[in-house]
Scaffold this motif. Structure first.
Motif, mmCIF file in Angstrom:
data_model
loop_
_atom_site.group_PDB
_atom_site.id
_atom_site.type_symbol
_atom_site.label_atom_id
_atom_site.label_comp_id
_atom_site.label_asym_id
_atom_site.label_seq_id
_atom_site.Cartn_x
_atom_site.Cartn_y
_atom_site.Cartn_z
ATOM 1 N N PHE A 485 1.948 -8.401 -1.635
ATOM 2 C CA PHE A 485 2.186 -6.980 -1.848
ATOM 3 C C PHE A 485 2.684 -6.298 -0.581
ATOM 4 C CE2 PHE A 485 1.018 -2.606 -3.105
ATOM 5 C CZ PHE A 485 1.733 -2.584 -4.285
ATOM 6 N N MET A 531 6.586 -1.643 -4.294
ATOM 7 C CA MET A 531 5.629 -1.449 -3.216
ATOM 8 C C MET A 531 5.651 -0.033 -2.658
ATOM 9 S SD MET A 531 5.085 -3.353 0.397
ATOM 10 C CE MET A 531 5.571 -2.232 1.691
ATOM 11 N N ASP A 564 7.422 -7.445 -7.226
ATOM 12 C CA ASP A 564 6.561 -8.607 -7.349
ATOM 13 C C ASP A 564 7.033 -9.545 -8.439
ATOM 14 O OD1 ASP A 564 3.590 -9.664 -6.879
ATOM 15 O OD2 ASP A 564 4.096 -9.695 -8.992
ATOM 16 N N THR B 289 -2.787 -4.957 -5.761
ATOM 17 C CA THR B 289 -1.325 -5.048 -5.826
ATOM 18 C C THR B 289 -0.684 -3.875 -6.562
ATOM 19 O OG1 THR B 289 -1.665 -6.594 -7.669
ATOM 20 C CG2 THR B 289 -1.106 -7.539 -5.544
#
Lengths: 568, 568
Positions: A485, A531, A564, B289
């Motif tokens: 992350f 993110m 991700d 995350t």
């Protein structure tokens, strides 16, 4: 064995011509070579990036871990390490870590029963138990208690002092076994020793040498002397070689001699198919795939030919006498395991399992460590039932299963079909998972197959540890997820089971070194990442949500960088 | 779309410049090319050995199967086939199988709602339903009833007449989806069309085009015209391209225009992240995350910037109006799915799921077919709970999950970590499994990765079918196991999911053609096999066991030939 005064026998003659070593494993000589060097040309085994071998020190013990160094302020992360001492010339064999412990016990209070179970039941905490306690983050007393009850085994032949103690039981980390071994058709000693070293590099907790061809004895010697993990075998294979392939000629004396020969070399556990009783054989007649265990079919043949009860069953206590002298553990073989999902949990399989429970009691009477082998091929809805029956019938003796494969339709991918079953059966309480490679049903595994099998089973075992709620298991997941992350790409790779492969996959599309610091990858490109938004979300949550939208907009909010998942 | 009078737009301009086709899909022209041929150099897709495309004929329908021819007297074995018509020039697109059915409905009694759910609820059994009934070996009435109840969907945009009807629901075979699509960083239209054909060859039941880079519209056109399976997309990606990557500029009008543009082309289902409500976003702040869904992060960004409720949620009924006109199915996106096992089943995820249940009711009010997307990353012990909540909250609307991955520690092998979770979640009732390739988290999948992902998910889906006791699922396992046990090597290969790989693995050690008839393989060699003994066992069981041992011995009983498992 290495410590023998007259060197090592090459070949696999009849009887126990190799059965008389000096037993304490303190010899210093190199492994002998006769003629061509049998392990010439072994490739080097490289390490893991950003990792070093480290030791957790406690009292007189040094317990190995692999220490992964991370970027920035992140502390290093230690992982369980099976790779053994590095940089040792395989001609010399590994250092004899346990030799002084073994010698000490033999010198003081030896009862003739050298099993860890025997010590545990007498209240003795051995160095092996303390070593394992550190590895598993539990107390030595807990280890001792689990061994004494039979719920766990610590395979540790007194003639395999090179092994680093490990434990197999439902209350410990789930373990995996890798099978290697040459056959009459293919492969050399060097290839098998290389597979051993390769398997433990990737995380195999034990290794079975299933050689059936020439040079069984010599292959095994090289393997044991270079193995930091317990080694298992199926002694009936060598017995069959000794009688030139005719199972009718097998008998208990030959078998006992072979056990002694292998125990002298240092084999840590024996698969013995003592549960294939004469009366159960007809139960396999209507099966889709009959008897698929090699050992099982050999013993079935013997029983039918002689129309007599299996001598491994009738003479089981003689076998126990050998086991306890060397501390070889039983791995009671499931000779009647199903070879197809159609045959799962059938009468033949469960009848044999009942007998294995009965034999467990006998073994425990002798303080012989015992685990129970299990299937095989089992559809998902029958896995839990299988474990529950095993736990009950065998009184929680560790279960050691082959997969199981949850479907039969994917030869070439049976590391996957079986990793599914292995993860589940591990969660349900199986203590050790015998790997299956992509070559299953098709051929002998090569180096790549060994790695694929080990990695698939490390995944299954770890998934099982997570599902069992094992303390500490999720730390590695959390550390890797955090690295992911935070776009610490190198850390993500290095915390994974196979850093090189992860890195290579990433680099296929973004090979530039700068991409390792990029806040995006090739999956989504720079515009689609999550993110940055989450950082913003966190900031807003800290400040409270009210009236933050204009402030947020003023701060500049271009969607930015990476993602991700390559998903929607 | 293909049938447009003015050819196809190339590029992805703003608004719905491509939104006005004629809608009945009967056009005959080739796909246009401008300048360089965008799919030049596409490799041929080869077939399966000993297989032929065959059709089950019933009334006016011809339902494709792949017929595998076996050796000896064994009858041919038919398997479900997703590969579509073969040998078609991709420049021309596939034949328009459903065009007359669609045209017939539009000509007779069109209500403006063209969804299969709408027909089902009015008691109409469409040709698509009859087609599916044959594919699934159930009655058309059962199909209609499942569609009417919402427990299943039959994705079938009226502008994608090339698709062969299939159904997604817990009472049918578990399906798998393969994601393809280029990104700003890499890959071409030809590569994506090749991946489509490759994915359906290996068994993908639907394909999602997740392109985010240039040429979104054109790439999609080539994909749809050549796809025998339903195509899904995430329209917000194209919307974001239209606003040059600034999510603040997104709005419902742009979104609706984009839906129409894509619906006109023939997209069969849309992932729409309407459950990412403003109030849920802070729930992600403390996650390991955060938000890992691309669509979810885009909508979260929009909500935060404007401090307003998600327009996909507030304007959901406008969206339904588009969906029902074309029969595009909802795939309600899980924008807040966990991106790590640490975040599984957390408040953010479950809050969104509640909202998806609410939206399901609204969609069903409009007779719009609806499925629900699910995670993601979930440790094994939390999978069942997740399915049970989804079933309850979304009233058994089909669940469509991404894996889930059962551990985070194996990037490079996430087809395996996720196949474990996928098999389990499929068993528990998930209707479709979105594949994960080995490149997950690392890069865009190439051709090999697509195949690896599809095969891993065919394994998971089939294992789930077996565990659910789906009638017929085990026939293939049994046929393959029988072939294995009878040493019909070629049949074993050809009945498997990937015959070429199985054969190549076998041939690595025993390449001679004669070995394909051999009653052993390289695993054990000729001395260690179990088949002969089982034949003998069967013979003895038929004759009774008594006093047979001498007879048996006289008949000559050398242990003979081959074995199933390379194990003990």
């Amino acid at each position: 064995m290495l410590a023998k005064g007259d060197g090592m026998s090459h070949g696999n003659g009849n009887g126990n011509g190799n059965g008389n070593g000096n037993g304490n494993g303190n010899g210093k000589k190199s492994l002998p070579t006769v003629g061509a060097d049998p392990i010439a040309g072994l490739p080097a085994i490289d390490g893991f990036p950003a990792s070093e071998k480290a030791y957790v020190e406690a009292d007189d013990l040094r317990v190995p871990v692999r220490r992964i160094h991370l970027q920035g302020d992140n502390p290093p992360f230690d992982v369980y390490d099976t790779s053994g001492p590095q940089g040792i010339d395989p001609h010399h064999g590994l250092p004899k870590l346990r030799a002084p412990w073994i010698a000490g016990r033999l010198a003081n209070g030896d009862t003739g029963n050298r099993s860890q179970m025997h010590y545990a039941r007498r209240g003795v905490i051995t160095p092996e138990m303390r070593f394992v306690a550190i590895r598993e983050s539990v107390t030595p007393e807990f280890v001792r208690d689990e061994l004494a009850s039979g719920r766990a085994i610590l395979p540790a032949n007194i003639h395999h002092p090179e092994s680093e103690p490990m434990i197999i039981g439902k209350n410990f980390l789930v373990k995996i076994n890798a099978n290697i071994g040459n056959s009459a058709v293919t492969s050399t000693i060097a290839e098998e020793v290389d597979k051993l070293r390769w398997a433990v590099k990737w995380g195999a907790d034990t290794v079975m040498d299933l050689s059936t061809g020439k040079n069984i004895h010599e292959t095994r010697e090289w393997i044991i002397r270079n193995s930091p993990v317990p080694i298992g075998t199926v002694p009936i294979y060598q017995c069959l070689e000794k009688v030139h392939g005719d199972p009718e000629k097998l008998n208990i004396d030959l078998f006992i001699d072979t056990l002694i020969e292998q125990a002298e070399q240092g084999v840590d556990y024996f698969t013995i198919h003592a549960g294939v009783r004469l009366a159960y054989i007809p139960l396999t007649a209507s099966r889709t795939t009959g008897i698929v265990s090699r050992g099982g079919s050999i013993m079935a043949k013997w029983c039918l030919s002689h129309h007599r009860e299996n001598f491994l069953y009738t003479e089981f206590e003689r076998i126990c006498e050998v086991m306890k002298k060397y501390d070889v553990a039983f791995s009671l073989g499931d000779g009647l395991r199903p070879g197809s999902t159609a045959d799962a949990n059938d009468r033949a399989q469960l009848a044999e399992l009942e007998t294995l429970g009965e034999l467990t009691d006998i073994a425990w009477k002798h303080d012989v460590q015992t685990m129970i082998e299990g299937p095989g091929h089992v559809p998902m809805h029958k896995i839990k039932e299988n474990v529950e029956i095993q736990m009950k019938v065998c009184k929680e003796a560790p279960f050691y299963t082959l997969g199981p494969l949850v479907t039969d339709i994917a030869p070439g991918y049976d590391h996957i079909t079986s990793a599914i079953g292995a993860a589940m059966i591990g969660w349900f309480g199986t203590a050790m998972l015998c790997y299956v490679t992509p070559k299953e049903h098709l051929g002998l595994p090569n180096r790549d197959d060994v790695k694929d099998g080990v990695i698939a089973y490390k995944i299954a075992a770890h998934a099982a540890d997570l599902a069992k709620g094992h303390p500490g298991a999720r730390l590695r997941d959390d550390a890797l997820s955090k690295a992911r992350f935070e776009f610490r790409w190198e850390d993500q790779f290095n915390l994974s089971l196979d850093p090189d492969t992860a890195k290579d996959f990433h680099d296929e599309t973004l090979p530039a070194p700068a991409a390792k610091g990029a806040h995006f990858c090739s999956m989504c490109g720079p515009k689609f990442c999550s993110m940055k938004i989450t950082e913003e979300v966190r900031a807003m949550a800290e400040q409270g949500m009210a009236a933050k939208s204009s402030e947020f907009r003023d701060a500049g909010s271009t969607l930015y960088a990476g993602s991700d998942d390559h998903h929607h």
